[in-house]
Design an enzyme around this catalytic site. Structure first.
Site, PDB file in Angstrom:
ATOM      1  N   LYS A 172       0.716  -1.177  -0.040  1.00 49.93           N
ATOM      2  CA  LYS A 172       0.059   0.037  -0.097  1.00 49.93           C
ATOM      3  C   LYS A 172       0.850   1.346   0.087  1.00 49.93           C
ATOM      4  CE  LYS A 172      -1.717   2.830   2.827  1.00 49.93           C
ATOM      5  NZ  LYS A 172      -1.378   4.136   2.132  1.00 49.93           N
ATOM      6  N   GLU A 247      10.735   1.560   9.990  1.00 54.96           N
ATOM      7  CA  GLU A 247      11.575   2.964   9.725  1.00 54.96           C
ATOM      8  C   GLU A 247      11.131   3.987   9.859  1.00 54.96           C
ATOM      9  OE1 GLU A 247      14.789   2.330   8.947  1.00 54.96           O
ATOM     10  OE2 GLU A 247      14.889   0.064   8.933  1.00 54.96           O
ATOM     11  N   CYS A 281      14.052  11.652   5.851  1.00 51.68           N
ATOM     12  CA  CYS A 281      14.173  11.154   7.040  1.00 51.68           C
ATOM     13  C   CYS A 281      15.647  11.455   7.584  1.00 51.68           C
ATOM     14  CB  CYS A 281      13.998   9.565   7.261  1.00 51.68           C
ATOM     15  SG  CYS A 281      14.782   8.492   6.035  1.00 51.68           S
ATOM     16  N   GLU A 379      10.872  16.601  14.787  1.00 50.89           N
ATOM     17  CA  GLU A 379      10.860  16.384  13.503  1.00 50.89           C
ATOM     18  C   GLU A 379       9.992  17.321  12.544  1.00 50.89           C
ATOM     19  OE1 GLU A 379       9.642  12.710  11.143  1.00 50.89           O
ATOM     20  OE2 GLU A 379      11.617  12.452  10.291  1.00 50.89           O
TER      21      GLU A 379
HETATM   22  P1  NAD Z   1       2.751   8.503   7.715  1.00 48.05           P
HETATM   23  O1  NAD Z   1       3.262   7.646   8.998  1.00 48.05           O
HETATM   24  O2  NAD Z   1       1.623   9.549   7.635  1.00 48.05           O
HETATM   25  O3  NAD Z   1       2.439   7.441   6.703  1.00 48.05           O
HETATM   26  C1  NAD Z   1       3.208   6.250   6.152  1.00 48.05           C
HETATM   27  C2  NAD Z   1       2.273   5.211   5.530  1.00 48.05           C
HETATM   28  O4  NAD Z   1       1.333   4.950   6.563  1.00 48.05           O
HETATM   29  C3  NAD Z   1       1.199   5.809   4.476  1.00 48.05           C
HETATM   30  O5  NAD Z   1       1.040   4.779   3.450  1.00 48.05           O
HETATM   31  C4  NAD Z   1       0.046   5.943   5.378  1.00 48.05           C
HETATM   32  O6  NAD Z   1      -1.271   5.495   4.414  1.00 48.05           O
HETATM   33  C5  NAD Z   1       0.102   4.757   6.222  1.00 48.05           C
HETATM   34  N1  NAD Z   1      -0.804   5.029   7.326  1.00 48.05           N
HETATM   35  C6  NAD Z   1      -1.164   5.928   8.297  1.00 48.05           C
HETATM   36  N2  NAD Z   1      -1.996   5.607   9.085  1.00 48.05           N
HETATM   37  C7  NAD Z   1      -1.973   3.977   9.082  1.00 48.05           C
HETATM   38  C8  NAD Z   1      -2.508   3.225  10.050  1.00 48.05           C
HETATM   39  N3  NAD Z   1      -3.487   3.422  11.166  1.00 48.05           N
HETATM   40  N4  NAD Z   1      -2.131   1.906   9.776  1.00 48.05           N
HETATM   41  C9  NAD Z   1      -1.591   1.538   8.843  1.00 48.05           C
HETATM   42  N5  NAD Z   1      -0.952   2.383   7.872  1.00 48.05           N
HETATM   43  C10 NAD Z   1      -1.014   3.654   8.022  1.00 48.05           C
HETATM   44  O7  NAD Z   1       4.219   9.009   7.162  1.00 48.05           O
HETATM   45  P2  NAD Z   1       4.482  10.058   5.901  1.00 48.05           P
HETATM   46  O8  NAD Z   1       4.058  11.733   6.224  1.00 48.05           O
HETATM   47  O9  NAD Z   1       4.167   9.181   4.790  1.00 48.05           O
HETATM   48  O10 NAD Z   1       6.133  10.043   5.762  1.00 48.05           O
HETATM   49  C11 NAD Z   1       6.867  10.765   6.648  1.00 48.05           C
HETATM   50  C12 NAD Z   1       7.564  10.020   7.710  1.00 48.05           C
HETATM   51  O11 NAD Z   1       8.213   9.038   7.226  1.00 48.05           O
HETATM   52  C13 NAD Z   1       8.588  10.922   8.351  1.00 48.05           C
HETATM   53  O12 NAD Z   1       8.262  10.868   9.781  1.00 48.05           O
HETATM   54  C14 NAD Z   1       9.981  10.359   7.931  1.00 48.05           C
HETATM   55  O13 NAD Z   1      10.959  10.645   8.879  1.00 48.05           O
HETATM   56  C15 NAD Z   1       9.576   8.967   7.999  1.00 48.05           C
HETATM   57  N6  NAD Z   1      10.369   8.264   6.883  1.00 48.05           N
HETATM   58  C16 NAD Z   1      11.463   7.403   7.416  1.00 48.05           C
HETATM   59  C17 NAD Z   1      12.547   6.648   6.764  1.00 48.05           C
HETATM   60  C18 NAD Z   1      13.230   5.728   7.475  1.00 48.05           C
HETATM   61  O14 NAD Z   1      14.085   4.831   6.560  1.00 48.05           O
HETATM   62  N7  NAD Z   1      13.592   5.589   8.397  1.00 48.05           N
HETATM   63  C19 NAD Z   1      12.450   7.041   5.266  1.00 48.05           C
HETATM   64  C20 NAD Z   1      11.539   7.691   4.702  1.00 48.05           C
HETATM   65  C21 NAD Z   1      10.553   8.687   5.529  1.00 48.05           C
END
Ligand code: NAD
Length: 489
Positions: A172, A247, A281, A379
């Site tokens: 997804k 992650e 990130c 962040e």
């Molecule tokens: P997010 O947590 O809002 O969403 C990530 C994914 O989770 C999306 O596909 C979203 O639809 C899904 N999601 C949301 N609620 C959910 C639930 N209740 N159950 C299951 N899935 C759900 O994050 P974002 O805004 O898309 O991404 C930004 C974040 O990602 C930042 O915090 C960034 O640091 C982190 N990030 C981390 C890495 C790493 O490797 N450590 C890499 C890239 C981004």
């Protein structure tokens, strides 16, 4: 551009017919739609993946790897087209968009090669006429949930190791970049990955994402996103005793010592802080510097950041693209108040940029930031950099470590002793000497300590740990019952 879910080798809409719009963040315009899927659509995808697993796990790993080589070749062929679209749907500048696709190509080759490795370990048995070894077994259906900031690379980082190890996939993508995920599915289909082995369901997190986490036939979950959602995924997955790899966020620092090469610091910090509009990130969001170099560093940082050109990511003249959406922009704007309340001194930016209908924010630098203030701890995920003063290398490392996250940190110094001090004491999964906090390569483990995850690592050989279980095998060819720990004592 309208796309569908990809389930069992077919392009299908959501069962209830609902659609989700994808926006171009530089203009705010709708560029296409995808299904707004629900649990029933996830059920169909998981059923397809579960059925396909029976055969896929038996395909010899070298043959699975060869299919990933084909994926790599196809991605290479479509690299420019996908990169251009990436600049539109996600907003990053075109050079970085090409890098995003290149990471997927690199990972396809790397994991394709794992098809001929997937090494186990042989250990000598403590008994005669007995062989013992451990091998990696696939787990079953892997649920992959990804963010929007690396919309091609991150899905590839999860999908390719999952597949080469013999798992099947339900994926997804993030709500903001679903069409790029569909383009990736086109590549998988063209590469001849058998029907049902890879499935994609678009939709929101609380419905489609949650349905993957809670589905009893999804045995392993690989999630990249925010710490807030990561906690929810971990709690739900943990209750069901699933393997969950997380992650999450970062709050990364560069430490600048008085003896640093300042020109290099400037190049690296501008790139780390304002590249991808700070939406990595691993983005640099803190500069921790000693007093001797601080004034010159902040003056020159401001002068350099002032020159950055904001605009559409696809325009080759652009240095900094838009933020991903209105919510992200509102979040960054909310830190203006936080900075004021906490006595930070604004050196540059600190406000949105009015460019068309896009979600733009000025590159922003604050000075006098307290190491424990919200500006230095949270962040922000935007083009905002905080300057923090430290007494010496020990104090700088302590300040760098004084956050909940532990993803990336860099130190700039010409002194090898200080560099090794930092390498030993930094609590981060990635550690750079005389380089930015961004720029990881796929051949080494990628991930963070502390609140950045739950101990797993993506990329490299470590990615296989998420998608395999160890099976220990004992073959006794003595013809008698040999009891370990007893008959040999
Ligand atoms: P997010 O947590 O809002 O969403 C990530 C994914 O989770 C999306 O596909 C979203 O639809 C899904 N999601 C949301 N609620 C959910 C639930 N209740 N159950 C299951 N899935 C759900 O994050 P974002 O805004 O898309 O991404 C930004 C974040 O990602 C930042 O915090 C960034 O640091 C982190 N990030 C981390 C890495 C790493 O490797 N450590 C890499 C890239 C981004």
């Amino acid at each position: 551009m309208d796309y569908q879910n990809f389930i069992n080798g077919e392009w299908v809409g959501a069962k209830n017919g609902q659609r989700l719009e994808s926006y171009e963040p530089a203009t705010g315009e709708v560029i296409g739609t995808v299904p707004l899927s629900q649990a029933e659509d996830v059920d169909a995808a998981v059923a397809a993946a579960k059925a396909a697993y029976k055969e896929w796990r038996l395909v010899p790993a070298p043959a699975r790897g060869e299919m990933l080589f084909t994926v790599a070749e196809l991605l290479k062929r479509r690299k420019e087209e996908i990169s251009q679209f990436l600049s539109r749907e996600m907003g990053k500048v075109i050079a970085e968009a090409r890098g995003d696709v290149q990471e997927a190509i690199d990972m396809a080759y790397y994991m394709g090669g794992e098809g001929r490795r997937l090494f186990g370990k042989v250990a000598p048995s403590e008994l005669r006429h007995k062989a013992s070894w451990a091998q990696r077994d696939p787990i079953g259906v892997a649920g992959l949930i990804t963010p929007w900031n690396f919309p091609v690379a991150i899905p590839a980082w999860k999908m390719f190791p999952a597949l080469v190890a013999g798992n099947t996939v339900v994926f997804k993508p993030a709500e903001d970049t679903p069409i790029l995920a569909a383009l990736l599915m086109e590549v998988m289909q063209e590469a001849g990955i058998p029907d049902g082995v890879v499935n994609m369901v678009t939709g929101d997190g609380p419905n489609a994402g949650n349905a993957i986490v809670e589905h009893p036939d999804v045995k392993v979950i690989s999630f990249t996103g925010s710490a807030a959602v990561g906690r929810i995924v971990a709690a739900k997955g943990g209750k069901l005793l699933k393997k969950v790899s997380l992650e999450l966020g970062g709050k990364n620092a560069v430490i600048v010592m008085d003896d640093a090469n300042l020109d290099l610091v400037l190049d690296a910090t501008i790139w780390g802080a304002f590249g991808t509009t700070g939406q990595r990130c691993t983005a640099t969001s803190r500069v921790i510097t000693t007093a001797g170099i601080r004034d010159e560093l902040s003056e020159r940082l401001v002068a350099r950041a002032k020159q950055l050109r904001l605009g559409h990511g696809a325009d080759p003249e652009t240095d900094v693209g838009p933020l991903i959406n209105q919510e992200a922009l509102d979040k960054v704007v909310s830190y203006e108040q936080v900075a004021q309340e906490q006595g930070a001194r604004l050196l540059l930016g600190g406000e949105r940029a009015e460019i068309g209908g896009g979600f733009f924010y000025q590159p922003t630098i604050y000075d006098n930031v307290g190491a424990t203030s919200r500006l230095a701890q949270e962040e922000i995920f935007g083009p905002v950099l905080s300057i923090i003063e430290a007494d010496d290398v020990v104090d700088a490392i302590e300040k760098a470590n004084s956050i909940e996250y532990g993803l990336s940190c860099a130190i700039f110094t010409q002194d090898v002793n200080r560099a090794f001090h930092a390498i030993r004491d930094l609590e981060t999964g990635l550690c750079y000497v005389n380089h930015s906090t961004i720029g990881a390569e796929i051949s080494l483990p990628f991930g963070g300590m502390k609140g950045t995850g739950n101990g797993g690592r993506e990329a490299a050989w470590t990615a296989l740990d998420t998608f395999t279980e160890w099976k220990s095998v004992y073959v006794d060819w003595s013809g008698t019952l040999q009891r370990a720990q007893i008959d040999n004592r």
